[in-house]
Design an enzyme around this catalytic site. Structure first.
Site, mmCIF file in Angstrom:
data_model
loop_
_atom_site.group_PDB
_atom_site.id
_atom_site.type_symbol
_atom_site.label_atom_id
_atom_site.label_comp_id
_atom_site.label_asym_id
_atom_site.label_seq_id
_atom_site.Cartn_x
_atom_site.Cartn_y
_atom_site.Cartn_z
ATOM 1 C CE LYS A 282 -23.995 105.003 1.943
ATOM 2 N NZ LYS A 282 -23.784 103.958 2.960
ATOM 3 C CD GLU A 367 -27.167 91.855 12.356
ATOM 4 O OE1 GLU A 367 -26.998 93.076 12.124
ATOM 5 O OE2 GLU A 367 -27.646 91.049 11.516
ATOM 6 N NE ARG A 395 -30.687 92.078 11.541
ATOM 7 C CZ ARG A 395 -30.336 92.958 10.610
ATOM 8 N NH1 ARG A 395 -31.066 93.082 9.529
ATOM 9 N NH2 ARG A 395 -29.268 93.694 10.749
#
Length: 633
Positions: A282, A367, A395
């Protein structure tokens, strides 16, 4: 300026480039990306990490005939550059400009709108079923990160895809991060795969060796599943995916274009679902992003040389206040625990995590699990706090109802980024939480007008014996430490400004500032108003609202939320119940998905700025039409 990038107007323009030319193109793309995002802001580190991967995908597949679905989509910038949108990058994430996520209405190369994580495999599998029903033969590829793979929906899809035997390729982009460092058993499992890359070779060599045993070789290959399983479990990599029904390939160096193309070609020749495990870094190619990939995941405009933002603010954010208040409370009360769904930095929990590592829990992008984990803590006498972006709490809605509110457990939901959030657009605006939470029994729901009130609301929540939700926006606020604060009392609001009875403005949360600005301008035109800060969405301060509704000529509600089912709708319902025949104008977002753009620009467009509020009241009161109920925007 660019030798090759300026010639790429679509994926087909890649096909004739040699490997060494692709290498130069990859560097040009990184240079272009850094320069462009430094001006507009956006997701930087995640895109820098997938340059070669994206080039290889577009080299080996025929987009848009072949369908590439990007999970979350914040790493799709290179895909957009290669598919004819390079010249629009100066509008990236700007109002009416290029979206920061895949959008079907933006390009035929974008096959599925994304923004939340863990959806790509499900969407790709649905497309695969549809493809086969239509007797078509194109390839379907889902690109998902190892962070998104921690989401439960991804495992549901993997389980179904493996059982389906459909031809589908899942590219696992493994950079050891989502936004923050990944956590959990899956992360550990992938880490072991990274350090044990010999599995695929050993497996192939063993099968080849056994198959050449005279007379019995081929039958042994077909029947020696137990021996084969022993080999798989001994070497660890790929076992989980193969047991789910996938053919596992990898891990592959995601920055080696040639190796990537070879692996993708291999995957196309395999029948059934395939998982290609790709290792990337990344932030690759920009030293600041490589060193601090979490800080450069999403950036505001910055100086390329130093990596420093172009503008800085000395103000403190709502998220920071929430995090600091939890630290202060945690020092006094060891029952307080904090839970995050892979967002410790974004929700202000970094200091809490450092100060109380045994009371801080990062569950990954999960979540649903986070909400029920909090309920489990609460059932044992703890005071769990779950700071979560409003859009992501959607969610975990079933868990809020079923596991928290039905049992009336003292879980506190801190709804960060409530309201519009700006440049990320439709998938990230937190404009539905009042509608879907205020209807749930047992839940106390609040909205602070500023940082000081947020601090008091969190301390109030600690004392409650049932579920609490507090919504607050993205952005900065002030915390003025004074003693002139009215104590938070359940269901009580406050009058923050009163100059007359021409209009009552009920301004939810930080919208009170816009109401105050409008009132002070209106006074110069001889219009005198009252501003009410309700504090509580539920239970509403019915007495205060009814008292002033009877006094004032006209009523306005203003909120950073969708109109339908919002706070204004509840005010209208209250007045109707008490037969108060006053005009009510609800200032909120209409029944549409709000596009991306600067927050101030969007508020101006949707008539939620202080100037537009002033215009509304001035026009209405000057017209002297007060004899009917108008419950519309």
């Amino acid at each position: 300026m660019y030798t090759y990038l300026s010639k790429i107007n679509g994926p087909e323009d890649l096909k004739d480039l040699k490997d060494e030319e692709i290498e130069i193109l990859a560097q040009e793309i990184r240079d272009f990306l850094i320069e462009s995002v430094s001006k507009t802001g956006g997701h930087l580190a995640s895109n820098l990490g997938v340059v070669e991967l994206t080039l290889a995908l577009h080299m080996m597949f025929d987009s848009p005939k072949d369908k590439i679905i990007w999970d979350v989509g914040h790493q799709s910038y290179i895909h957009k550059i290669l598919s004819g949108r390079r010249d629009f990058f100066n509008t990236l994430r700007q109002y009416k400009g290029l979206s920061g996520f895949p959008k079907r209405n933006e390009s035929p190369h974008d096959h599925f709108d994304t923004g939340h994580s863990s959806t790509s495999i499900s969407a790709a599998l649905g497309m695969a079923f549809a493809r086969d029903l239509k007797k078509e033969t194109h390839s379907i590829v889902a690109v998902i990160g190892d962070g998104a793979l921690t989401g439960g929906m991804a495992f549901e899809a993997l389980n179904h895809a493996g059982q389906s035997k459909k031809n589908i390729l899942v590219v696992l982009n493994d950079n050891e991060m989502s936004i923050s460092q990944n956590v959990g058993g899956l992360s550990d499992y992938l880490s072991r795969i990274r350090t044990t890359p010999i599995y695929s070779k050993v497996k192939g060599d063993m099968e080849n060796l056994i198959s050449h045993i005279p007379a019995i070789g081929k039958s042994v290959v077909k029947t020696a599943e137990k021996a084969k399983d022993c080999i798989k479990y001994f070497f660890v990599p790929g076992v989980l995916f193969e047991e789910l029904g996938f053919t596992y390939i990898g891990p592959i160096d995601g920055h080696n274009f040639g190796a990537m193309c070879k692996a993708l070609k291999q995957s196309k020749n395999i029948s059934g679902p395939v998982l290609l495990h790709v290792l990337t870094k990344k932030g690759k190619g920009y030293k600041h992003a490589e060193a601090f990939p979490d800080e450069y995941h999403g950036v505001s405009p910055f100086k390329v040389d130093s990596g420093k933002p172009l503008s800085t603010s000395s103000s403190v954010g709502f998220s920071d206040i929430a995090g600091q208040t939890l630290v202060e409370a945690g020092e006094k009360d060891n029952r307080i625990v904090a839970i995050t769904a892979a967002m410790p930095l974004g929700t202000g929990l970094a200091t809490f995590a450092e100060r109380f590592p045994d009371r801080f829990f990062d569950v990954g992008i999960a979540e649903q699990h986070a909400v029920t984990l909090a309920a489990g803590f609460a059932s044992e006498g703890y005071k769990p706090f779950f700071p979560v972006y409003s859009t992501f709490l959607q969610r975990g809605y079933d868990q809020v109802i079923h596991d928290v509110c039905i049992q009336n457990l003292p879980v506190t939901l801190l709804l960060d980024r409530a309201g519009i959030v700006g440049n990320d657009g439709e998938t990230h605006h937190g404009i539905f939480d009042i509608s879907f939470l205020s209807c749930v029994p047992n839940l106390t729901f609040m909205a602070p007008r500023d940082g000081k009130e947020l601090k008091h609301m969190i301390n109030y929540a600690i004392k409650q014996n049932g579920p609490v939700a507090i919504r607050y926006p993205r952005g900065n606020t002030e915390v003025i430490e004074t003693d002139d604060f009215n104590e938070i009392v359940t269901g009580r609001g406050e009058i923050v400004y009163e100059s007359g009875k021409d209009a009552l403005i009920i301004a939810l949360g930080p919208m009170y500032k816009k109401a105050l600005d409008a009132c002070k301008r209106l006074e110069k035109r001889g219009i005198y108003s009252t501003v009410l800060n309700p504090r509580f969405i539920k239970p509403m301060d019915e007495f205060l609202i009814l008292q002033y509704a009877n006094k004032c000529k006209r009523i306005y509600t203003i909120e950073d939320h969708i109109k339908h089912g919002g706070f204004g709708s509840q005010v209208v319902s209250l007045l109707n119940e008490h037969n108060i025949m006053k005009e009510v104008k609800i200032l909120a977002y209409p029944d549409v998905f709000i596009e991306h753009g600067d927050i101030n620009t969007l508020m101006e467009y949707y008539n939620l700025s202080s100037s537009k509020l002033y215009d509304e009241i001035e026009k209405d009161l000057k017209s002297k039409k007060f004899n009917r109920i108008a419950m519309t925007r």
